[in-house]
Design a protein around this motif. Structure first.
Motif, PDB file in Angstrom:
ATOM      1  N   MET A 130     -10.582   6.777  10.029  1.00 14.92           N
ATOM      2  CA  MET A 130      -9.231   6.916  10.574  1.00 14.92           C
ATOM      3  C   MET A 130      -8.299   5.933   9.882  1.00 14.92           C
ATOM      4  O   MET A 130      -8.734   4.932   9.319  1.00 14.92           O
ATOM      5  N   SER A 131      -6.996   6.244   9.924  1.00 12.54           N
ATOM      6  CA  SER A 131      -6.026   5.392   9.239  1.00 12.54           C
ATOM      7  C   SER A 131      -4.697   5.333   9.970  1.00 12.54           C
ATOM      8  O   SER A 131      -4.157   6.382  10.367  1.00 12.54           O
ATOM      9  N   ASP A 132      -4.198   4.098  10.132  1.00  9.36           N
ATOM     10  CA  ASP A 132      -2.790   3.967  10.536  1.00  9.36           C
ATOM     11  C   ASP A 132      -2.023   3.618   9.254  1.00  9.36           C
ATOM     12  O   ASP A 132      -2.531   3.790   8.138  1.00  9.36           O
ATOM     13  N   MET A 149       0.861  -1.181   0.000  1.00 13.75           N
ATOM     14  CA  MET A 149       0.000   0.000   0.000  1.00 13.75           C
ATOM     15  C   MET A 149       0.904   1.240   0.000  1.00 13.75           C
ATOM     16  O   MET A 149       1.754   1.375   0.877  1.00 13.75           O
ATOM     17  N   THR A 150       0.698   2.100  -0.969  1.00 10.31           N
ATOM     18  CA  THR A 150       1.559   3.295  -1.048  1.00 10.31           C
ATOM     19  C   THR A 150       1.164   4.299   0.030  1.00 10.31           C
ATOM     20  O   THR A 150      -0.009   4.659   0.124  1.00 10.31           O
ATOM     21  N   ARG A 151       2.123   4.727   0.817  1.00  9.49           N
ATOM     22  CA  ARG A 151       1.812   5.766   1.811  1.00  9.49           C
ATOM     23  C   ARG A 151       1.813   7.127   1.119  1.00  9.49           C
ATOM     24  O   ARG A 151       2.766   7.490   0.437  1.00  9.49           O
ATOM     25  N   LEU A 152       0.697   7.842   1.268  1.00  7.38           N
ATOM     26  CA  LEU A 152       0.583   9.155   0.635  1.00  7.38           C
ATOM     27  C   LEU A 152       1.555  10.146   1.265  1.00  7.38           C
ATOM     28  O   LEU A 152       1.947   9.997   2.429  1.00  7.38           O
ATOM     29  N   LYS A 153       1.890  11.164   0.472  1.00  5.73           N
ATOM     30  CA  LYS A 153       2.702  12.267   1.012  1.00  5.73           C
ATOM     31  C   LYS A 153       1.821  13.518   1.018  1.00  5.73           C
ATOM     32  O   LYS A 153       0.867  13.619   0.215  1.00  5.73           O
ATOM     33  N   PRO A 198      -7.298  11.808  13.607  1.00 10.00           N
ATOM     34  CA  PRO A 198      -5.886  11.690  13.234  1.00 10.00           C
ATOM     35  C   PRO A 198      -5.198  10.603  14.059  1.00 10.00           C
ATOM     36  O   PRO A 198      -5.506  10.448  15.246  1.00 10.00           O
ATOM     37  N   VAL A 199      -4.305   9.861  13.434  1.00  7.10           N
ATOM     38  CA  VAL A 199      -3.647   8.740  14.110  1.00  7.10           C
ATOM     39  C   VAL A 199      -2.135   8.918  14.015  1.00  7.10           C
ATOM     40  O   VAL A 199      -1.583   9.078  12.909  1.00  7.10           O
ATOM     41  N   THR A 200      -1.461   8.873  15.164  1.00  4.87           N
ATOM     42  CA  THR A 200      -0.004   9.135  15.173  1.00  4.87           C
ATOM     43  C   THR A 200       0.805   7.842  15.102  1.00  4.87           C
ATOM     44  O   THR A 200       2.027   7.894  15.065  1.00  4.87           O
TER      45      THR A 200
HETATM   46  O1  2YC Z   1      -2.581  11.452   9.405  1.00  2.45           O
HETATM   47  C1  2YC Z   1      -2.860  10.306   9.798  1.00  2.45           C
HETATM   48  O2  2YC Z   1      -3.833  10.051  10.565  1.00  2.45           O
HETATM   49  C2  2YC Z   1      -2.031   9.153   9.303  1.00  2.45           C
HETATM   50  N1  2YC Z   1      -1.989   8.074  10.304  1.00  2.45           N
HETATM   51  C3  2YC Z   1      -2.605   8.677   7.976  1.00  2.45           C
HETATM   52  C4  2YC Z   1      -1.769   7.526   7.386  1.00  2.45           C
HETATM   53  C5  2YC Z   1      -2.358   7.082   6.044  1.00  2.45           C
HETATM   54  C6  2YC Z   1      -1.522   5.920   5.496  1.00  2.45           C
HETATM   55  N2  2YC Z   1      -2.170   5.396   4.283  1.00  2.45           N
HETATM   56  C7  2YC Z   1      -1.960   6.004   3.098  1.00  2.45           C
HETATM   57  O3  2YC Z   1      -1.179   6.887   2.929  1.00  2.45           O
HETATM   58  C8  2YC Z   1      -2.801   5.540   1.944  1.00  2.45           C
HETATM   59  C9  2YC Z   1      -4.258   5.393   2.278  1.00  2.45           C
HETATM   60  C10 2YC Z   1      -4.952   6.684   2.165  1.00  2.45           C
HETATM   61  C11 2YC Z   1      -4.726   4.369   1.282  1.00  2.45           C
HETATM   62  C12 2YC Z   1      -3.503   3.713   0.936  1.00  2.45           C
HETATM   63  N3  2YC Z   1      -2.460   4.349   1.396  1.00  2.45           N
END
Ligand code: 2YC
Length: 283
Positions: free
Chosen positions: A109-111, A1-5, A59-61
């Protein structure tokens, strides 16, 4: 999974109107319309539901931490669609608690491993990979004027490509699977073929794997879904003046010259369609 910038997403919120118009030009549907198509829901049916469906974006750290503008961008997309959504003041556990205490109906939310939407009433977990795949499959279906009976190439058989392939197969497309790891394509074919209603005891398989006999090469396929994290996954040589590409993959699998060739028939974004499809799926 590509981490967005941050640089991938920090102009999304201010360009949502422009992107919406672009989607209407390419697919005939708005961002919300594409998401409804992905989820098999009617716009008229979900509009009243959205207005009541408050969403907390937390937001998730964890892991590599916060991506600046990520939560704000997710919330902006939700608000643009018509959801009452906002980013919690606090992060992580405190943010989750804050959202619950505010009485939200949904949480996003996303880690580093999963980006999810959670429906607190139904306890459903809606995964970004699955609904990004379905959202882009729906966009390709709309661009193609319906994929039923047509051959569609799905490049990349990971979670996004798998979900897209399943949606396209259910829409009646003949799906050809491409993956640099051939066993991944074969495994997905077996999974999907098993789910096709069998007819006279024989499984009707509308899913095939590139390289197998009588399976067209990508240059023979007019409708392509690129679900790879590879910049040159879709070589210019396979792009004709009628090729349509839906590309959830990040980075974009079409080169700048290829983009020139098919710009009006290429759908690609970094978050919008995935978030919109997740949001409708929560309802
Ligand atoms: O800012 C936050 O809450 C971070 N924990 C968010 C991390 C997102 C990591 N995932 C991505 O960058 C993407 C996803 C949007 C879908 C695939 N990779």
């Amino acid at each position: 999974m590509t981490r967005l910038k941050t640089c991938d997403i920090d102009t999304i919120a201010e360009n949502l109107d422009t992107y919406n118009v672009e989607l209407i030009e390419k697919t005939g549907q708005s961002l919300l319309g594409v998401a409804c198509h992905a989820c098999g829901r009617k716009l008229s049916e979900i509009t009243p539901l959205m207005e009541e469906f408050t969403v907390g974006v937390v937001p998730v750290t964890a892991g590599q931490g916060i991506i600046t503008t990520f939560s704000h961008t997710v919330a902006s997309i939700l608000v643009y669609l018509g959801f009452p959504a906002s980013v919690t003041e606090a992060m992580d556990t405190s943010g989750l608690a804050e959202a619950f205490e505010a009485g939200v109906r949904g949480i996003m939310m996303s880690d580093d491993n999963r980006f999810v939407a959670l429906n607190l009433n139904t306890q459903r977990v809606i995964d970004n990979s699955v609904f990004t795949g379905r959202g882009y499959a729906a966009a390709l279906d709309l661009m193609a004027g319906g994929v039923k009976g047509k051959t569609v190439g799905v490049v990349g058989c990971g979670p996004v490509g798998s979900a897209a392939a399943g949606w396209l197969m259910n829409a009646g497309a003949h799906v050809v699977l491409y993956d640099v790891v051939a066993p991944a394509a074969r495994l997905l074919r077996d999974l999907l073929s098993g789910s096709v209603n069998s007819d006279s005891g024989k499984t009707l398989s509308r899913v095939s794997v590139a390289g197998d006999d009588k399976v067209p090469g990508l240059d023979q396929v007019r409708y392509i879904l690129d679900a790879t994290p590879v910049a040159n996954a879709i070589p210019d040589t396979v792009l004709s003046d009628t090729t349509c590409v839906a590309a959830p993959g990040v980075p974009l699998g079409v080169s700048p010259t290829g983009y020139e060739k098919i710009a009006s028939r290429l759908v690609h974004d970094k978050l919008e369609i995935g978030v919109a499809s997740m949001a409708v799926a929560m309802l």
